[in-house]
Motif scaffolding. Structure first.
Motif, PDB file in Angstrom:
ATOM      1  N   LEU A 172      14.303 -56.999 -49.091  1.00  0.00           N
ATOM      2  CA  LEU A 172      14.364 -55.800 -49.478  1.00  0.00           C
ATOM      3  C   LEU A 172      16.357 -56.267 -49.961  1.00  0.00           C
ATOM      4  O   LEU A 172      16.817 -55.596 -51.117  1.00  0.00           O
ATOM      5  CB  LEU A 172      14.667 -55.028 -49.106  1.00  0.00           C
ATOM      6  CG  LEU A 172      12.941 -54.364 -48.857  1.00  0.00           C
ATOM      7  CD1 LEU A 172      12.956 -53.481 -47.862  1.00  0.00           C
ATOM      8  CD2 LEU A 172      12.647 -54.163 -50.300  1.00  0.00           C
ATOM      9  N   LEU A 173      17.000 -57.249 -48.751  1.00  0.00           N
ATOM     10  CA  LEU A 173      18.488 -57.669 -49.545  1.00  0.00           C
ATOM     11  C   LEU A 173      19.146 -58.307 -50.109  1.00  0.00           C
ATOM     12  O   LEU A 173      19.620 -58.209 -50.794  1.00  0.00           O
ATOM     13  CB  LEU A 173      19.124 -57.693 -48.177  1.00  0.00           C
ATOM     14  CG  LEU A 173      18.939 -56.139 -46.789  1.00  0.00           C
ATOM     15  CD1 LEU A 173      18.929 -57.502 -45.240  1.00  0.00           C
ATOM     16  CD2 LEU A 173      20.327 -55.367 -47.338  1.00  0.00           C
ATOM     17  N   LYS A 174      17.547 -58.717 -50.613  1.00  0.00           N
ATOM     18  CA  LYS A 174      18.119 -60.190 -51.151  1.00  0.00           C
ATOM     19  C   LYS A 174      18.326 -59.242 -52.907  1.00  0.00           C
ATOM     20  O   LYS A 174      19.097 -59.682 -54.113  1.00  0.00           O
ATOM     21  CB  LYS A 174      17.349 -61.445 -52.211  1.00  0.00           C
ATOM     22  CG  LYS A 174      17.447 -62.632 -51.608  1.00  0.00           C
ATOM     23  CD  LYS A 174      16.826 -63.782 -51.400  1.00  0.00           C
ATOM     24  CE  LYS A 174      17.640 -64.927 -50.415  1.00  0.00           C
ATOM     25  NZ  LYS A 174      16.873 -65.534 -49.385  1.00  0.00           N
TER      26      LYS A 174
ATOM     27  N   ASN B 229      18.700 -56.744 -53.414  1.00  0.00           N
ATOM     28  CA  ASN B 229      19.587 -55.553 -53.820  1.00  0.00           C
ATOM     29  C   ASN B 229      21.086 -55.855 -54.721  1.00  0.00           C
ATOM     30  O   ASN B 229      21.572 -55.435 -54.976  1.00  0.00           O
ATOM     31  CB  ASN B 229      20.123 -54.602 -52.266  1.00  0.00           C
ATOM     32  CG  ASN B 229      21.423 -53.726 -52.280  1.00  0.00           C
ATOM     33  OD1 ASN B 229      21.651 -53.006 -53.317  1.00  0.00           O
ATOM     34  ND2 ASN B 229      22.966 -54.115 -51.212  1.00  0.00           N
TER      35      ASN B 229
END
Lengths: 360, 360
Positions: free
Chosen positions: B354-356, B358
């Motif tokens: 998920l952070l990637k 973003n």
């Protein structure tokens, strides 16, 4: 790849990640492999074989702050995952002085004596390898450290509880893949770390000693609420009578708390880690608990909820660290805090300013 | 600028932001001005004149989720700031049933009777205008609502406590600039909202009633620790004896807590909001407290610390909302949570994913 293994976060910390049960030949073989940088597949297959050195190296990757190591660590965890989860995770807390190390040693030795493999991890945000408050525990658990089938790993270092907790949470998966069917996570009975540990275990044990009438005062209510059992340690010799009284008092107190989601009524037991008494009873208690929550499905539900919690926690932790670790944000934050001290801005105007700086 | 004032977040919510004391002529004049969208300067000068309609409109801007409104709100707050801060901020909590609304009404009426202007705000993350759990309070405070020099504003709506708290925190500044020298922030005595309210007030009051022997059970210890005073309400008629006993018991209990940073020893008082008894004594107590903390400088130190706390809180809140409100993140989060439920991923691998997403 790092140019020098010395400057790499993977450099072995003597006496920390190594165990006495690793024989010289296997160290040699691992060291040979290290020169050619073991692949993710190598490490995973060694971990699944129960190789302690490979396990320690994978944990070091998890604990590293190098993005490349993080990527490798994630790949290892993903491959270990199908082989993990088959353990009982036990959280143990208690304020300094209750004999936590002695207890964990006695408990660990009992578990290995009934043919279980046991891993002991820790969450202590205040510790670091240099300060080493939990590292000390390893030297204090002298007998357990020499025992086959026991693996002890000190608390990862770090200033933020979120970071320390994340690393321990991932380490649990690796230990389980390496065949450790009981994972103990210890923490000190002060501050927020209990909540973090509680959210990664199946069973939460509070260690106490009988005190001079202070059984109910000065205890953090929140910690008692989390406990699935309270073990009153040092129930031996002259202490035995006071310990029995404390047991009655705690039992009464525990009944005042609302029913747990697990439908389990927390129990109070007596033990003497020093005399290795009452440890087997406690294990019976934990086994009863596990049967209870597996029967009513709480065990699985709780683990799923914990996983969801950790997903959100990890993201929040990373969003914060990514933001606050930027050099320009650090400097601007310093200035804005000064403006606040002098009443020249509001927290909200200052926050807007910093957030805009971030999006530039 | 929005095309239609109806669809704008600034559209007046009848019966919520308006007050009976605004006369028809001034409503007409404000409505005329609205068509030409009052400038920040207009609103600020009206707020400083104590114009309630302008105050309500500015608060509506603070509560809006429209970025343009947020910008305008920040500008207003910044200009109001030099005129704010000269108030006493009082937090009031108590579980449902202790007579919180009746108490706040009696307290507010007492303050206006001694020529003080009083604003009543609320922090209730569970409420929204449609559900309106705190909105109800306004109709229950019938006498106070009709009183000159009293301004009541229901809790801003919102699902996150952080968001609701931020809005209330900013509203305090606006009320102070409008000349309200006593700001009461009420909250329900359950959950985390007390901590949020405690971190925005100078004095924290816990309302209790005498119960059937449950004086010390079932109370959240953390809330008692925060209290600068406990007022035992409904100390009237048949209740009086029990209330006096409760006072003794609480006084004893309060002495078991560690010394507060303010060096203030929390007090227990009796009152009957219904019979309007003991309210003046409580005000004397609060005035003593304020003198105490102004003398030892804790008042200023505490406000500065609170401001720093709110700076960090606001940033964290915004980082989270900016992340989780993205459409693609929302969808991906849904999928990842499903994978977690089915044991197909770990929270950490999912978080990385998920952070990637973003940073793409």
């Amino acid at each position: 790849m790092s140019k020098s293994s010395k400057s790499s976060a993977l450099h072995e910390q003597d006496g920390v990640s190594q165990s006495d049960i690793t024989n010289a030949a296997s160290i040699k073989s691992i060291k040979r492999k290290r020169k050619i940088q073991p692949t993710v597949e190598d490490l995973v297959s060694e971990i699944l074989n129960g190789n302690i050195t490979a396990l320690s190296r994978a944990i070091t990757l998890v604990e590293s702050s190098n993005p490349k190591h993080l990527e490798k660590a994630n790949a290892i965890i993903k491959q270990c995952l199908p082989y993990a989860n088959a353990s009982v995770r036990i959280g143990i807390t208690g304020v300094p002085g209750v004999g936590k190390s002695t207890f964990i040693e006695a408990f660990g030795l009992y578990l290995t004596s009934i043919e279980k493999k046991v891993a002991v991890l820790a969450v202590d945000p205040s510790s670091s390898l240099s300060k080493g408050s939990i590292l000390g525990d390893k030297t204090r658990m002298e007998d357990l450290v020499k025992t086959n089938n026991a693996y002890i790993r000190p608390s990862p270092s770090g200033t933020s509880l979120g970071g320390v907790a994340r690393k321990t949470r991932e380490t649990i998966i690796l230990c389980e893949a390496a065949g450790y069917e009981t994972v103990i996570i210890e923490t000190v009975g002060v501050g927020q770390s209990e909540t973090a540990v509680h959210s990664m275990v199946d069973f939460f044990l509070l260690l106490k000693i009988a005190g001079a009438g202070d059984e109910l005062q000065g205890i953090k209510r929140g910690i008692i609420e989390m406990a699935d059992a309270i073990a009153i340690n040092k129930a031996d010799g002259d202490n035995l009578k006071a310990a029995r009284l404390a047991k009655v008092e705690f039992n009464r107190a525990l009944h005042l708390y609302p029913q747990k989601a697990s439908n389990w009524q927390p129990k109070v037991t007596l033990c003497s880690a020093l005399e290795r008494q009452g440890i087997d009873d406690l294990w019976v208690l934990i086994s009863e608990y596990i049967k209870h929550v597996k029967d009513n499905n709480y065990f699985e539900q709780n683990r799923t909820e914990q996983n969801k919690f950790w997903l959100l926690q990890t993201i929040e932790e990373r969003l914060k660290s990514d933001f606050f670790n930027q050099k320009n944000i650090k400097e601007a934050l310093h200035t804005q805090l000064e403006l606040i001290e002098n009443g020249k801005t509001t927290p909200f105007v200052a926050a807007e300013y910093l957030l805009k700086l971030n999006s530039l």
